[in-house]
Enzyme design. Structure first.
Site, PDB file in Angstrom:
ATOM      1  N   GLY A  92       1.042  -1.336   0.018  1.00  0.00           N
ATOM      2  CA  GLY A  92      -0.007   0.056  -0.005  1.00  0.00           C
ATOM      3  C   GLY A  92       0.644   1.352   0.131  1.00  0.00           C
ATOM      4  O   GLY A  92       0.108   2.435  -0.197  1.00  0.00           O
ATOM      5  N   ARG A  93       2.188   1.027   0.282  1.00  0.00           N
ATOM      6  CA  ARG A  93       3.071   2.221   0.138  1.00  0.00           C
ATOM      7  C   ARG A  93       4.374   2.185  -0.191  1.00  0.00           C
ATOM      8  O   ARG A  93       5.570   2.442   0.210  1.00  0.00           O
ATOM      9  CB  ARG A  93       3.017   3.018   1.625  1.00  0.00           C
ATOM     10  CG  ARG A  93       3.486   2.156   2.860  1.00  0.00           C
ATOM     11  CD  ARG A  93       3.655   3.118   4.132  1.00  0.00           C
ATOM     12  NE  ARG A  93       4.230   2.303   5.027  1.00  0.00           N
ATOM     13  CZ  ARG A  93       4.392   2.940   6.150  1.00  0.00           C
ATOM     14  NH1 ARG A  93       4.581   4.040   6.396  1.00  0.00           N
ATOM     15  NH2 ARG A  93       4.800   2.205   7.481  1.00  0.00           N
ATOM     16  N   ASP A 126      -1.920   7.314   2.742  1.00  0.00           N
ATOM     17  CA  ASP A 126      -1.496   8.322   1.985  1.00  0.00           C
ATOM     18  C   ASP A 126      -0.445   7.822   1.269  1.00  0.00           C
ATOM     19  O   ASP A 126       0.250   8.330   0.138  1.00  0.00           O
ATOM     20  CB  ASP A 126      -1.220   9.616   2.491  1.00  0.00           C
ATOM     21  CG  ASP A 126      -0.255   9.541   3.604  1.00  0.00           C
ATOM     22  OD1 ASP A 126       0.416   8.405   3.819  1.00  0.00           O
ATOM     23  OD2 ASP A 126      -0.020  10.362   4.397  1.00  0.00           O
ATOM     24  N   ASP A 256       2.048 -11.270   6.968  1.00  0.00           N
ATOM     25  CA  ASP A 256       2.446 -10.634   5.689  1.00  0.00           C
ATOM     26  C   ASP A 256       3.681  -9.887   6.262  1.00  0.00           C
ATOM     27  O   ASP A 256       4.676  -9.392   5.030  1.00  0.00           O
ATOM     28  CB  ASP A 256       1.519  -9.348   5.436  1.00  0.00           C
ATOM     29  CG  ASP A 256       1.062  -8.413   6.651  1.00  0.00           C
ATOM     30  OD1 ASP A 256       0.673  -8.911   7.519  1.00  0.00           O
ATOM     31  OD2 ASP A 256       1.628  -7.100   6.356  1.00  0.00           O
ATOM     32  N   ASN A 257       4.564 -10.143   7.478  1.00  0.00           N
ATOM     33  CA  ASN A 257       5.577  -9.596   7.904  1.00  0.00           C
ATOM     34  C   ASN A 257       6.688 -10.551   8.038  1.00  0.00           C
ATOM     35  O   ASN A 257       7.526 -10.501   8.639  1.00  0.00           O
ATOM     36  CB  ASN A 257       5.383  -8.660   9.052  1.00  0.00           C
ATOM     37  CG  ASN A 257       4.863  -7.436   8.829  1.00  0.00           C
ATOM     38  OD1 ASN A 257       4.853  -7.182   7.793  1.00  0.00           O
ATOM     39  ND2 ASN A 257       4.209  -6.941   9.909  1.00  0.00           N
ATOM     40  N   ASP A 266      10.802  -5.283   7.541  1.00  0.00           N
ATOM     41  CA  ASP A 266       9.444  -4.474   7.716  1.00  0.00           C
ATOM     42  C   ASP A 266       9.430  -3.918   9.461  1.00  0.00           C
ATOM     43  O   ASP A 266       8.488  -4.517   9.938  1.00  0.00           O
ATOM     44  CB  ASP A 266       8.253  -5.211   7.146  1.00  0.00           C
ATOM     45  CG  ASP A 266       7.142  -4.233   6.988  1.00  0.00           C
ATOM     46  OD1 ASP A 266       7.444  -2.990   7.072  1.00  0.00           O
ATOM     47  OD2 ASP A 266       6.119  -4.644   6.522  1.00  0.00           O
TER      48      ASP A 266
END
Length: 482
Positions: A92-93, A126, A256-257, A266
């Site tokens: 997502g980023r 964002d 997911d990590n 991460d």
């Protein structure tokens, strides 16, 4: 662009096909001020010859590297977050920017981003990274690398000139884009997404990709899928043991990590232990202590169980259970070896009991975690104990049973080399506890003064040079450092 002969581009992930990623565009940042470039690892992949201007073009504007991925790829995955399944994840980023071969050992390495803009998986976020978040990741990866932990490397940090609003730090706050060097970005959550969508052919394709590029030992096994799974489980277990010896708390051990290479990566709300406390948590939102220090290994095992569930149609339950049963022996074998290595001792008879009793004494006495290793390296030598501000504690009841055994142990061949380093002649070990992290950040936030950060990195690398002989290749505690 001039690159060295060590640069060996090898973009393999695109071959998996569009089901595994989305082609995206990077954000157009208003500014690009280079704050950190990791030249020692840039040299390893042949990118150290880039000028600062070229570096910014590639790692803030994301101009493709020669012969590499033409457009950034936001990777698709699902995952369990604090044991709740979330199908709305994915990069997502961040995105996968490039892949290349390690000049030293030929491994496939990724350059991935954090804070590089919105993607189809950003949801309401964002797509940005705070500058403080980037500084924190530099410190985490540098410290873990110094401690011999198999970790991603912070490759680049560039300030981007935007004001961000965050609920967990004073806002508006400064923004940055980070690039990390990793062995793989294939997560357990990558498999979970395909299993949830019942895409068995794609799971098989991903397994084959992982065997080809990360776990080639599995290729000739009678059951390659089970062999791949067992190798991944053992690597993840070793990572958990390495974190224990380093006194590291990851904070958010979601599926997911967790990568299939057992590489730590991460870094969000990480912490290093001030003292040994199994209940110590890193994330302020981990109210139940699910990912507390003492629960990290069980959390990683739980994640491995989720991976096993994704592979049931490609192997047998019996073989996958055998893979899961490899977790505990791998964890304990690594914990014994790494603890002895960091103490500068050769494992002997009763090695596990000594390790257990060492950590029990460390917990009961509440001595500073890293300080104990610093004082006791080489076998609890009287002169090192006498020089410690905690000398009285070592003479107390909590250490009375183990001190004679530490002194009776056989120093490893590398202990003398480590102790000869000036680091061990200092008055205290290098640490990066939360107060030190904030003290490193404060001059940047208040005066744009980066001296403390660069000094801290230098201190951490000095520590790494001192510890390196203890984890040398072929030693019991060695972890390959790509």
């Amino acid at each position: 662009m001039p690159v060295s002969k060590a640069y060996r581009p090898d973009p393999r992930h695109p071959s998996l096909g569009g089901e595994f990623y989305d082609v995206v565009a990077p954000a157009d940042f208003p500014e690009a001020t280079l704050r950190f470039r990791n030249d020692r690892w840039a040299a390893r992949v042949g990118l150290d010859t880039l000028t600062d201007e070229e570096w910014v073009r590639h790692f803030a504007r994301f101009e493709p590297l020669p012969g590499n991925i033409a457009q950034p790829l936001a990777l698709r995955y699902h995952g369990h977050q604090f044991r709740s399944y979330n199908p709305d994840l994915g990069d997502g980023r961040g995105f996968l920017f490039a892949q290349m071969r390690d000049a030293a050992d030929g491994r496939l390495l990724d350059l991935g981003t954090k804070g590089s803009g919105r993607t189809p998986w950003s949801r309401t976020a964002d797509g940005r990274l705070t500058l403080k978040g980037g500084v924190r990741e530099i410190l985490a990866t540098e410290m873990l690398e110094a401690q011999g932990v198999y970790t991603s490397k912070t490759f680049s940090l560039i300030e981007t000139g935007e004001d961000l609003v965050r609920h967990d730090e004073p806002s508006p706050t400064r923004s940055a884009v980070m690039v990390r060097l990793s062995h793989s970005h294939v997560r357990i959550g990558t498999f979970q997404r395909l299993a949830a969508l019942e895409q068995q052919a794609d799971i098989k394709r991903l397994v084959d990709y992982c065997i080809e590029h990360y776990w080639s030992q599995a290729a000739d096994a009678p059951d390659p899928v089970a062999a791949f799974f067992t190798l991944a489980v053992e690597a993840i277990a070793r990572m958990g043991a390495d974190w224990w010896v380093a006194g590291f708390v990851h904070g958010v051990l979601n599926t997911d990590n967790t990568t299939i290479t057992g590489e730590s990566f991460d870094y969000g709300p990480w912490r290093f232990l001030p003292t040994l406390d199994p209940a110590f948590t890193a994330a302020y939102f981990d109210h139940s202590g699910l990912y507390a220090f003492g629960r990290q290994a069980p959390a990683l095992f739980w994640n491995c169980e989720r991976l096993a569930g994704c592979l049931l149609d490609l192997s047998t339950q019996a073989e996958l259970v055998k893979g899961l049963e490899a977790f505990q022996p791998a964890f304990w074998s690594r914990l014994e070896a790494r603890t002895h290595a960091k103490l500068g001792l050769v494992p002997g008879a009763g090695a596990r009991e000594l390790v257990q009793d060492f950590y029990e004494a460390l917990s009961k006495s509440q001595l500073p975690y890293e300080r104990a290793f610093f004082d006791l390296v080489g076998g609890a030598m009287p002169e090192r104990i006498a020089a410690s501000p905690h000398r009285d504690a070592y003479a107390g009841e909590h250490w009375s049973g183990i001190m004679p055994r530490l002194r009776a142990g056989q120093p490893s061949s590398s202990a003398a080399a480590a102790l000869a380093h000036p680091y061990f002649g200092g008055s205290a070990p290098c640490t990066i506890l939360i107060d030190e992290m904030e003290a490193t950040w404060a001059p940047i936030a208040e005066n744009d003064d980066w001296f403390m950060l660069h000094r801290k990195i230098a201190d951490i690398r000095d520590q790494g040079a001192a510890l390196a002989p203890l984890f040398e290749p072929g030693g019991q505690g060695f972890i390959p450092q790509y």
